[in-house]
Design a protein around this motif. Structure first.
Motif, mmCIF file in Angstrom:
data_model
loop_
_atom_site.group_PDB
_atom_site.id
_atom_site.type_symbol
_atom_site.label_atom_id
_atom_site.label_comp_id
_atom_site.label_asym_id
_atom_site.label_seq_id
_atom_site.Cartn_x
_atom_site.Cartn_y
_atom_site.Cartn_z
ATOM 1 N N SER A 32 65.831 90.211 21.447
ATOM 2 C CA SER A 32 65.029 91.397 21.329
ATOM 3 C C SER A 32 65.626 92.448 22.024
ATOM 4 N N THR A 33 67.048 92.582 21.970
ATOM 5 C CA THR A 33 67.533 94.021 22.709
ATOM 6 C C THR A 33 68.105 94.916 21.456
ATOM 7 N N PRO A 34 68.229 95.999 21.711
ATOM 8 C CA PRO A 34 68.924 96.885 20.774
ATOM 9 C C PRO A 34 70.379 96.562 20.556
ATOM 10 N N GLY A 35 70.676 96.670 19.137
ATOM 11 C CA GLY A 35 72.252 96.233 18.853
ATOM 12 C C GLY A 35 72.632 94.942 18.452
ATOM 13 N N PHE A 36 71.627 93.986 18.819
ATOM 14 C CA PHE A 36 71.632 92.586 18.390
ATOM 15 C C PHE A 36 71.571 92.561 17.045
ATOM 16 N N ILE A 37 72.175 91.801 16.088
ATOM 17 C CA ILE A 37 72.110 91.777 14.886
ATOM 18 C C ILE A 37 71.723 90.147 14.836
ATOM 19 N N GLU A 38 72.597 89.045 14.929
ATOM 20 C CA GLU A 38 72.261 87.945 14.571
ATOM 21 C C GLU A 38 73.408 87.147 15.369
ATOM 22 N N THR A 39 72.860 85.626 15.513
ATOM 23 C CA THR A 39 73.854 84.694 16.216
ATOM 24 C C THR A 39 73.774 83.388 15.512
ATOM 25 N N HIS A 40 75.043 82.746 15.680
ATOM 26 C CA HIS A 40 74.968 81.563 14.978
ATOM 27 C C HIS A 40 75.975 80.500 15.956
ATOM 28 N N LEU A 41 75.367 79.350 16.488
ATOM 29 C CA LEU A 41 75.913 78.366 17.272
ATOM 30 C C LEU A 41 76.292 77.345 16.544
ATOM 31 N N HIS A 42 77.689 76.926 16.599
ATOM 32 C CA HIS A 42 78.342 75.877 15.693
ATOM 33 C C HIS A 42 78.728 74.762 16.596
#
Length: 108
Positions: A32-42
């Protein structure tokens, strides 16, 4: 220019559930913060090097966006006893796709 945070984690087996709960909370906060696009945990499949059980890959709009977010929040998974992390921020240098997705025919 977007940057990629790559953060491998060594997680003791008895800390795995705690790690995943903390990672989910960190993701909730950062998403929910500005600048965050996406994340993936492997999760490591066990094939090859087993040093790291998890690798988190996060796309940010910039290094400044990452810095601004991390100035006010310390990810909980990094504070769990026995959990080691080794984060770094990277810029893409070379990208490639599967040859199956590219039309390699020469124009006539």
């Amino acid at each position: 220019m977007p940057v990629t945070l790559i953060n491998p984690f060594a997680v003791p087996a008895d800390k795995e559930e705690e790690f995943l709960r903390a990672w989910n909370e960190t993701t909730r906060v950062f998403s929910s913060t500005p600048g965050f696009i996406e994340t993936h945990l492997h999760k490591n499949t066990g094939v090859g090097d087993g040093t790291f059980q998890y690798i988190n890959i996060v796309l940010w709009e910039s290094v400044d966006a990452w810095n601004a977010t991390h100035g006010g929040y310390k990810p909980g998974e990094e504070s769990i006893p026995g959990v080691e992390h080794h984060r770094g921020i990277f810029q893409e240098v070379i990208a490639s796709k599967s040859m199956r997705e590219v039309d390699w025919r020469m124009p006539l």
